[in-house]
Design an enzyme around this catalytic site. Sequence first.
Site, PDB file in Angstrom:
ATOM      1  N   HIS B 131       0.864  -1.175   0.000  1.00 20.12           N
ATOM      2  CA  HIS B 131       0.000   0.000   0.000  1.00 20.12           C
ATOM      3  C   HIS B 131       0.915   1.245   0.000  1.00 20.12           C
ATOM      4  CE1 HIS B 131      -2.830   2.937   1.752  1.00 20.12           C
ATOM      5  NE2 HIS B 131      -3.803   2.104   1.458  1.00 20.12           N
ATOM      6  N   ASP B 208       3.160  -4.092   8.084  1.00 23.11           N
ATOM      7  CA  ASP B 208       1.943  -3.296   7.901  1.00 23.11           C
ATOM      8  C   ASP B 208       0.771  -4.259   8.099  1.00 23.11           C
ATOM      9  OD1 ASP B 208      -0.374  -2.201   6.901  1.00 23.11           O
ATOM     10  OD2 ASP B 208       0.522  -1.445   5.043  1.00 23.11           O
ATOM     11  N   GLN B 211      -4.332  -5.008   7.073  1.00 23.54           N
ATOM     12  CA  GLN B 211      -5.231  -6.093   6.640  1.00 23.54           C
ATOM     13  C   GLN B 211      -4.930  -7.398   7.380  1.00 23.54           C
ATOM     14  OE1 GLN B 211      -7.762  -5.460   4.795  1.00 23.54           O
ATOM     15  NE2 GLN B 211      -7.144  -3.386   4.255  1.00 23.54           N
ATOM     16  N   LYS B 234     -10.333  -0.563  10.401  1.00 25.33           N
ATOM     17  CA  LYS B 234     -10.423  -1.718   9.503  1.00 25.33           C
ATOM     18  C   LYS B 234     -10.754  -3.000  10.257  1.00 25.33           C
ATOM     19  CE  LYS B 234      -7.229   0.176   6.080  1.00 25.33           C
ATOM     20  NZ  LYS B 234      -8.072   0.688   4.986  1.00 25.33           N
ATOM     21  N   CYS B 372      -4.757   2.443  -3.695  1.00 25.54           N
ATOM     22  CA  CYS B 372      -3.557   3.020  -3.079  1.00 25.54           C
ATOM     23  C   CYS B 372      -2.368   2.102  -3.260  1.00 25.54           C
ATOM     24  CB  CYS B 372      -3.771   3.327  -1.598  1.00 25.54           C
ATOM     25  SG  CYS B 372      -5.089   4.497  -1.305  1.00 25.54           S
TER      26      CYS B 372
END
Lengths: 149, 414
Positions: B131, B208, B211, B234, B372
């Site tokens: 991302h 990261d 997700q 999220k 993104c």
Amino acid sequence: MSDLRELYQQVILDHNKNPRNFHAMPDASRTVDGYNPLCGDHYTIFLRLDGETIREVSFTGSGCAISKASASVMSSTVKGKSKEEAGQLFDTFHRLVTGDASGLSAAELGRLAAFSGVSEFPARVKCATLAWHTLRSALEGTEEKVSTE
Amino acid sequence: MSAVIETKSTYDVAAVRRDFPILARDVRGKRLVYLDNAATTQKPRQVIDRLVRYYSEENSNVHRGVHYLSELATLEYENARAYIRRFLNARDEKEIVFTRGTTESINLVAQTWGRANVREGDEILISAIEHHSNIVPWQMLCAEKQASLRIIPVFDNGELDLDAYERMLNPRVKLVAVGHASNALGTINPLRRIIGAAHANGSLVLVDGAQGVPHLTVDLQALDCDFYAFSGHKVYGPTGIGVLYGKQELLEAMPPWQGGGDMILSVSFEKTTYNALPYKFEAGTPNIAGAIGLAAALQYVASIGLDAIAAYEHELLVYAAARLQEIEGLRLIGTARGKAAVISFVLEGVHPHDIGTVLDQEGIAVRTGHHCAQPLMMRFNVPATGRASFGLYNTREEADALVAGLHKVIEVFR
């Protein structure tokens, strides 16, 4: 479906499938890129000018149906027009897609009328105007990348 | 197979859906089908009610007042941190720093650890499927330090080329920054191997997890990554709150980032002494309600069961992917063996943006665009994709609605 048919009118679907003037122009007098980062629409507009008159317009690139059809219709509409007339057509078009069409006659609109449904889809106004913004900066001679974000 | 069948019988999606008030609303005259969970998730009543209770009964500033409400707000804020530590199995609450979200967490590491440790000629590795939030902070750092940013390549199915990755490791690599799961493709990266190889090379690893946390069980001590970043919104929590996890010894050694209140012990015009962890990185009044709401969201997720959610979402993913592939001219982008419930697709002859508009008229929310992740789109040679991303409340019927919607798209553009 009625709103959708209003947005994706036959003229738009046709120009999307068979875009007019959809080719590069090696001997163009002006070449400008237009880009909509939100959806990745990306076009290059080529102009051949003869003084104040737009002799030829063509474009390459990819994007959604609205942006591609708009570029196609724009290219056939402004061909042979003066720079000033092209600017007026953009104003007319902009009013149409932003829902400010009062007082615009069918004659003024011509083929542009196919984009009347866009005003019901605010998220798509940028798609419809990308090619026009790019044309304007090409006419103004600002050889930079145009962005509608 | 038996485990899947068992999950089906015990996972009560109808009950889950009743927890999410927004799922009962109509959009454009149709029942909302919300398949944009990778962008943000909807919020359960448990989170909404917790926010209302905080503002109705507990609101005050933290770490300051001697009065009752300030003590209460501080207690709830720190309880939230303690719960998040347990949820992620971090070693210590000091390692849980509240931020605005994943993006801020990554920028914090780039601006503090990065500026203090990355030098000219050093390398930072990221992957081709990151991302923008895990690309740009490192580009900025590398530009400032004249370090180089190198890209772990990806195979056509969306899996990272780990052999190539291991060959890229060398003494100049200071950090490897990769996603837990890809927001655009769904690929779940094999973090154990990535982290093991990086550590053997003496490189740190930032994950990261934007997700990751929504779809996977995260055990930070088992994972052994050095930094882990994620966002509350999220994972069914509020917007504007997120977490940076960092190993204590790393956070201790890092200079502070933003200056202000709460991150200091004492201030004089000659010298300021910084506060201990985690407050050193929490300048200013924090997002107190957000932190409390995030803990409520994670408690909600835990009450349903992380394994049950993962099994249910996986089943939904397999079902939806199979149904989508029945559509003529539809191509899935990203077919990794390990995938979170994210499906990117392109439809021959129809731009994703037009797909999004037609589906929206059917009340179906999907993301269309580059997600993104523009370098990733270039890698797969598509200007954009449509993306349906599923959450714990989505159903097979909604996958069917998506398929029906796509048939409508084809009808319009035929």
